[in-house]
Write an enzyme that holds these catalytic residues in place. Structure first.
Site, mmCIF file in Angstrom:
data_model
loop_
_atom_site.group_PDB
_atom_site.id
_atom_site.type_symbol
_atom_site.label_atom_id
_atom_site.label_comp_id
_atom_site.label_asym_id
_atom_site.label_seq_id
_atom_site.Cartn_x
_atom_site.Cartn_y
_atom_site.Cartn_z
ATOM 1 N N GLU A 80 0.847 -1.198 0.000
ATOM 2 C CA GLU A 80 0.000 0.000 0.000
ATOM 3 C C GLU A 80 0.881 1.247 0.000
ATOM 4 O O GLU A 80 0.425 2.335 0.280
ATOM 5 C CB GLU A 80 -0.973 -0.022 1.174
ATOM 6 C CG GLU A 80 -0.343 -0.254 2.532
ATOM 7 C CD GLU A 80 -1.380 -0.276 3.637
ATOM 8 O OE1 GLU A 80 -1.835 -1.369 3.973
ATOM 9 O OE2 GLU A 80 -1.738 0.796 4.157
ATOM 10 N N CYS A 112 -3.030 -4.799 4.046
ATOM 11 C CA CYS A 112 -1.875 -5.608 4.448
ATOM 12 C C CYS A 112 -1.878 -7.021 3.868
ATOM 13 O O CYS A 112 -1.046 -7.838 4.236
ATOM 14 C CB CYS A 112 -1.795 -5.681 5.975
ATOM 15 S SG CYS A 112 -1.576 -4.074 6.726
ATOM 16 N N THR A 153 3.888 1.559 15.323
ATOM 17 C CA THR A 153 4.072 0.238 14.707
ATOM 18 C C THR A 153 4.442 0.273 13.224
ATOM 19 O O THR A 153 5.072 -0.661 12.731
ATOM 20 C CB THR A 153 2.787 -0.611 14.852
ATOM 21 O OG1 THR A 153 1.690 0.151 14.348
ATOM 22 C CG2 THR A 153 2.535 -0.998 16.288
ATOM 23 N N ARG A 198 -11.009 1.371 17.512
ATOM 24 C CA ARG A 198 -11.353 0.047 18.070
ATOM 25 C C ARG A 198 -12.119 -0.826 17.084
ATOM 26 O O ARG A 198 -12.160 -2.048 17.229
ATOM 27 C CB ARG A 198 -12.158 0.224 19.363
ATOM 28 C CG ARG A 198 -11.345 0.836 20.474
ATOM 29 C CD ARG A 198 -12.189 1.009 21.714
ATOM 30 N NE ARG A 198 -12.414 -0.260 22.393
ATOM 31 C CZ ARG A 198 -11.593 -0.766 23.295
ATOM 32 N NH1 ARG A 198 -10.490 -0.134 23.600
ATOM 33 N NH2 ARG A 198 -11.867 -1.901 23.877
ATOM 34 N N HIS A 233 -1.431 -12.310 10.720
ATOM 35 C CA HIS A 233 -1.025 -10.918 10.464
ATOM 36 C C HIS A 233 -0.769 -10.192 11.787
ATOM 37 O O HIS A 233 -1.459 -10.420 12.776
ATOM 38 C CB HIS A 233 -2.109 -10.201 9.648
ATOM 39 C CG HIS A 233 -1.821 -8.744 9.491
ATOM 40 N ND1 HIS A 233 -0.641 -8.287 8.951
ATOM 41 C CD2 HIS A 233 -2.531 -7.635 9.838
ATOM 42 C CE1 HIS A 233 -0.655 -6.961 8.965
ATOM 43 N NE2 HIS A 233 -1.769 -6.545 9.497
ATOM 44 N N ARG A 242 -3.647 -12.924 20.638
ATOM 45 C CA ARG A 242 -5.027 -13.115 21.076
ATOM 46 C C ARG A 242 -5.814 -13.980 20.085
ATOM 47 O O ARG A 242 -6.576 -14.845 20.483
ATOM 48 C CB ARG A 242 -5.712 -11.761 21.260
ATOM 49 C CG ARG A 242 -6.911 -11.861 22.220
ATOM 50 C CD ARG A 242 -7.689 -10.575 22.316
ATOM 51 N NE ARG A 242 -6.866 -9.457 22.747
ATOM 52 C CZ ARG A 242 -7.201 -8.176 22.549
ATOM 53 N NH1 ARG A 242 -8.299 -7.856 21.904
ATOM 54 N NH2 ARG A 242 -6.420 -7.217 22.981
#
Lengths: 341, 132
Positions: A80, A112, A153, A198, A233, A242
């Protein structure tokens, strides 16, 4: 059968620490690092971009596989952050590895997961007999607005996979799970992406990765314990841990492919670099589950079995490359990224 | 630089493709159409030759006053490199502390962004060198 014949990777040598970014923006580094499970990220040098990283990764894949580049019939570069809005990165790569002119090439964009979408295309082209080898590259010099949560990040790096009939790891099956979910985007002409904060979690990342993984395991008749390794990912260091737990994978299965804590999120490079780290250590017969995620949104899942051919194969040794690093301060990072306009 | 010239030089700039004289065996980079030693005997006998990309720093200099298009990169090192095939070329050394660079240092070619024709123009890629 279709297999990964060879692979290569490249991550720039420069790093910036989360605490250095937090210092500039007056944030608590410890709580950010703990919240994201990210401690530092890779930074492209002033003369590195998506094309240069793609070429470096592609050259390693060709060299390590002992491939005649003229036999590569397709090159897809997923990113991207292509250096041009119009003019392919894939042609630069094709020329730089000596694959031109008898091939098809294109750039992909799917947040991504554009690199793994390229892998699926190569699998299809090899399966159909249209090409002998196909190369799929996932690479980014990830964009993030200064001061945005993404800045902690957004990193740089990429991986290239050469797909063919026989190789070091057989691709047993691949499936995708795709919906229209606007969790992260970048509008035409805008330098930085926007996101739904979120909203990028449950309805986006978790729903798509879990659905694709379950779909794949149902199709091939496997369960999490059948896999020696899994890679998901890595938008941060926490989500993949998680999602693995939710799916029933344990820490041991994912720790070798989890690179985000030390290099950040390389966007299109993320899942593929994780897979490189796993292939670097995997033994014949071991089974790998790889699931990418691209905002917008979709996931591609791959069921892979390592073959005996990996024994004589010269591996990438990605972790050795990652250990050769140099830290920069925030101002240098901004200069390298070309942020002073 | 202009896109036509850049495009013509892509084989040399991306892949270090020079020429080998099929008469005396000498390798030239950048490519030459005639061997200066064999002269007319070499006409039609200069073949493409891809350098390995490996070489040794023969000499170097640190640039503090660059041409305007490289002003964001100072200070940077430009080295005269003796390639393993025997020919010489100049290139920038990247990803290396300037104090670390020395005569005799082994280097390998890498692929980098060289310059661009402003914000709207073409981007030019090519070889630079990094320490082995």
């Amino acid at each position: 059968m279709v297999a990964i014949v060879s692979y290569g990777a490249y991550v720039p040598k420069y790093r910036i620490k989360v605490e250095e970014i937090a210092r500039v923006w007056g944030r608590q580094a410890k709580s950010i690092s703990a919240g994201l499970n990210v401690f530092e990220k890779s930074v492209p040098s002033i003369d590195e971009d998506t094309a240069t990283i793609a070429v470096e990764a592609a050259r390693k894949a060709v060299e390590h596989g002992g491939i005649n580049a003229k036999e590569i019939g397709a090159i897809y570069v997923g990113s991207e952050s292509h250096p041009y809005a119009v003019k392919p990165t894939a042609t630069i790569v094709a020329e730089a590895i000596g694959a031109t002119p008898d091939l098809t090439a294109a750039d992909y964009e799917f947040a991504c997961k554009a690199g793994t979408a390229g892998m699926q295309n190569c699998i299809a082209l090899v399966n159909s007999g249209m090409i002998k080898y196909g190369m799929a590259i996932g690479v980014d010099v990830a964009q993030a607005a200064p001061g945005d949560a993404l800045e902690y990040t957004a990193a740089a790096g990429g991986a290239a996979f050469i797909i063919g009939r026989e190789g070091i790891a057989e691709i047993n099956e691949t499936v995708s799970f795709t919906t229209d979910t606007p969790d992260f985007w970048r509008r035409e002409g805008q330098p930085y992406p926007g996101h739904g904060e979120r909203f990028t979690g449950e309805p986006a990342y978790f729903r798509h990765i879990m659905s694709a993984a379950k779909l794949l395991m149902e199709k091939v008749g496997t369960k999490p314990s059948d896999y020696d390794y899994a890679v998901f990912h890595q938008p941060n260091g926490k989500f993949p841990v998680r999602v693995a737990k939710k799916l029933g994978f344990d820490k041991k299965q994912i720790e070798d492919g989890l690179l985000c804590p030390i290099i950040g999120n390389t966007y299109s490079g993320s899942t593929m670099l994780g897979l490189v780290a796993i292939l670097d250590i995997a033994k014949p017969g071991q089974r790998i589950l790889a699931v990418s995620y691209g905002s917008g949104a979709g996931s591609d899942a791959f069921d892979i079995t390592v073959t005996d051919k990996i024994e004589g194969y010269e591996r990438m040794k990605l972790k050795e490359m990652l250990n050769k690093k140099e830290y920069v301060d925030y101002a240098t990072y901004m200069k390298f990224r070309g942020e002073f306009r | 630089m202009g896109v036509a010239r850049y495009w013509r030089e892509i084989p040399a700039r991306y892949n270090l493709i020079g020429k080998k004289c099929q008469v005396c065996g000498k390798i030239y980079f950048p490519p030459r159409s005639i061997c200066p030693t064999c002269r007319r005997k070499s006409i039609g006998k200069m073949e493409d030759y891809k350098l390995s990309g490996k070489g040794t720093v023969e000499s170097y200099t640190i640039i503090y006053t660059p041409p305007p298009e490289f002003s964001d990169k100072v200070p940077y090192a430009i080295a005269l490199i003796r390639m393993d095939e025997g020919c010489y070329l100049t290139g920038q050394i990247v990803d290396c502390d300037l104090e670390e660079i020395h005569i005799g240092m082994r280097v390998k070619a890498c692929f980098r962004r060289i310059q661009e024709d402003g914000k709207r123009g073409a981007i030019y890629y090519g070889y630079k060198f990094r320490k082995v």
